[in-house]
Design an enzyme around this catalytic site. Structure first.
Site, PDB file in Angstrom:
ATOM      1  CD  GLU A  78     -15.255   5.083  -9.596  1.00  0.00           C
ATOM      2  OE1 GLU A  78     -14.542   4.076  -9.707  1.00  0.00           O
ATOM      3  OE2 GLU A  78     -14.836   6.236  -9.806  1.00  0.00           O
ATOM      4  NE  ARG A 122       4.617  17.990  13.022  1.00  0.00           N
ATOM      5  CZ  ARG A 122       4.987  18.767  14.040  1.00  0.00           C
ATOM      6  NH1 ARG A 122       4.714  18.418  15.272  1.00  0.00           N
ATOM      7  NH2 ARG A 122       5.647  19.876  13.813  1.00  0.00           N
ATOM      8  NE  ARG A 168      -5.381   3.912  -3.947  1.00  0.00           N
ATOM      9  CZ  ARG A 168      -5.617   4.283  -2.692  1.00  0.00           C
ATOM     10  NH1 ARG A 168      -4.704   4.078  -1.779  1.00  0.00           N
ATOM     11  NH2 ARG A 168      -6.756   4.838  -2.350  1.00  0.00           N
ATOM     12  CG  HIS A 199     -11.007   7.457 -12.928  1.00  0.00           C
ATOM     13  ND1 HIS A 199     -11.623   6.220 -13.019  1.00  0.00           N
ATOM     14  CD2 HIS A 199     -11.454   8.001 -11.764  1.00  0.00           C
ATOM     15  CE1 HIS A 199     -12.387   6.029 -11.946  1.00  0.00           C
ATOM     16  NE2 HIS A 199     -12.313   7.095 -11.175  1.00  0.00           N
ATOM     17  CE  LYS A 239      -9.845   2.296  -2.863  1.00  0.00           C
ATOM     18  NZ  LYS A 239     -10.405   3.615  -2.999  1.00  0.00           N
TER      19      LYS A 239
HETATM   20  N1  GLY Z   1     -10.507   6.104  -6.006  1.00  0.00           N
HETATM   21  C1  GLY Z   1      -9.335   5.511  -6.474  1.00  0.00           C
HETATM   22  C2  GLY Z   1      -8.379   5.180  -5.400  1.00  0.00           C
HETATM   23  O1  GLY Z   1      -8.745   5.127  -4.246  1.00  0.00           O
HETATM   24  O2  GLY Z   1      -7.227   4.967  -5.690  1.00  0.00           O
END
Ligand code: GLY
Length: 355
Positions: A181, A117, A244, A251, A230
């Site tokens: 990217e 888990r 997100r 994509h 990110k």
């Molecule tokens: N690769 C896109 C994300 O991590 O949401």
């Protein structure tokens, strides 16, 4: 050394991301020191093992060597990793260490998230794509016969060790795939809502030669900027219920390019670059942006000499985009540019995307 931190408030989880050019043996010491005596299983890409196995010097019994290629991200290897962990008597307080690109990270991460888990999980990305994207943010998955990444979890690592030195031996096509990217981040930068003004567009356009020449300092800085963007996104929306989604810029069409060519002809980055071009054309057609921004975007993309993609039948591409897991009934979800470095989500009918 650059030391960043990811803080996922909803899970009360934070973890460091270290970016450091260092020798492989120094990196190994850092991994061991982080593990602090825990038992661990290293899932390592075959290519990385061939190039760096000696220097990393993990014991054979501690290693699961994964052949390279997307097709290895499957149930069979997932099961084998779990069985190896069980045989080694790993507990949930031990760890799985992923050393490789996105395939290794996703597969090892998914195994870690389900083993007892959830056990410890360390990311050591060795491709540009993994350094700037998949190693941070906790998306883990395996592929099925029905599609890519259809079984997976959101499971954050305990630490990410990025060593740009690995990129020196990365083949040019894979390096460029990562750059696809990187370029994506420049077109979504403002939408990432990062407090710091990073100005990736300037950095990219001023450093094209240093980036293509894999200059150490430039790559470290480039990775730092991308990871900061990110982090800003995943801290605000770990599970892709809102913000997100912007990371999927390029994509929708890009995934269709990968599918129509059976994931064999083009790299992920090449497909995403084509997807971004498609998105810019669609945005112009729908009057979301003026043509000057599209020309500017074309120029940025051109600087990195990505491989040209063949034309495909629009009808077939629409069909594939409708099958995407993010599509809702007949509508196709696109992330489209609406201003410089700004994107938004649009749900369009097939007849609305005829170019
Ligand atoms: N690769 C896109 C994300 O991590 O949401």
């Amino acid at each position: 050394m650059i030391n960043l931190s990811v803080n996922i408030k909803s899970k009360n989880k934070s973890y460091p991301v270290f970016i450091e050019n260092q020798t492989i043996s120094a990196l190994k010491e850092k991994i061991l020191s982080f593990l602090n005596g825990k038992n661990f299983l290293v899932v390592i890409s075959e290519k990385v093992e061939k190039l760096y196995g000696k220097e990393l010097s993990f014991e054979k019994s501690q290693k699961f060597i994964l052949k390279d290629g997307e097709k290895e991200k499957n149930f069979k290897n997932y099961k084998k990793i779990l069985e190896k962990a069980l045989k080694m008597k790993l507990t949930r307080h031990d760890a799985i260490v992923a050393v490789g690109g996105g395939v290794v990270g996703d597969l090892a991460g998914f195994a870690a998230s389900t083993y007892m888990r959830g056990t410890g999980y360390i990311q050591v990305p060795t491709t540009l794509l993994a350094c700037i994207d998949s190693s941070v943010g906790g998306k883990t998955a395996i592929d099925t016969n029905y599609g890519k990444n259809l079984v997976g979890s959101f499971y954050q690592p305990d630490v990410v060790f990025i060593n740009p030195n690995f990129l020196k031996t990365l083949d040019d096509r894979q390096f460029k795939s990562g750059l696809g990217e990187v370029v994506k981040y420049t077109f979504i930068e403002k939408s990432c809502k990062c407090e710091e003004d990073l100005n990736l567009t300037n950095f990219l356009t001023e450093n094209v030669q240093n980036i293509l020449g894999k200059n150490e300092k430039t790559l470290s800085k480039l990775i730092e900027i991308c990871i900061k963007l990110k982090i800003s996104v995943v801290e605000k929306d770990e599970t892709e219920s809102g913000l997100r989604k912007i990371l999927n810029f390029g994509h929708t069409y890009g995934h269709a390019v990968e599918k129509i060519t059976n994931y064999k002809k083009y790299t992920h980055g090449e497909a995403i670059v084509e997807g971004m071009k498609f998105a810019f054309n669609l945005a112009v057609k729908r009057n979301l942006i003026d043509k000057n921004y599209k020309y500017f975007a074309d120029d940025v993309i051109k600087k990195f000499n990505f491989r040209e993609i063949q034309p495909f039948s629009q009808e077939k591409m629409v069909e594939l985009m409708q099958m995407d897991k993010k599509a809702t009934s007949k509508n196709i979800v696109f992330i489209l540019p609406t201003d410089y470095s700004t994107v938004n989500e649009f749900s369009l009918l097939p007849e609305e995307i005829n170019l």
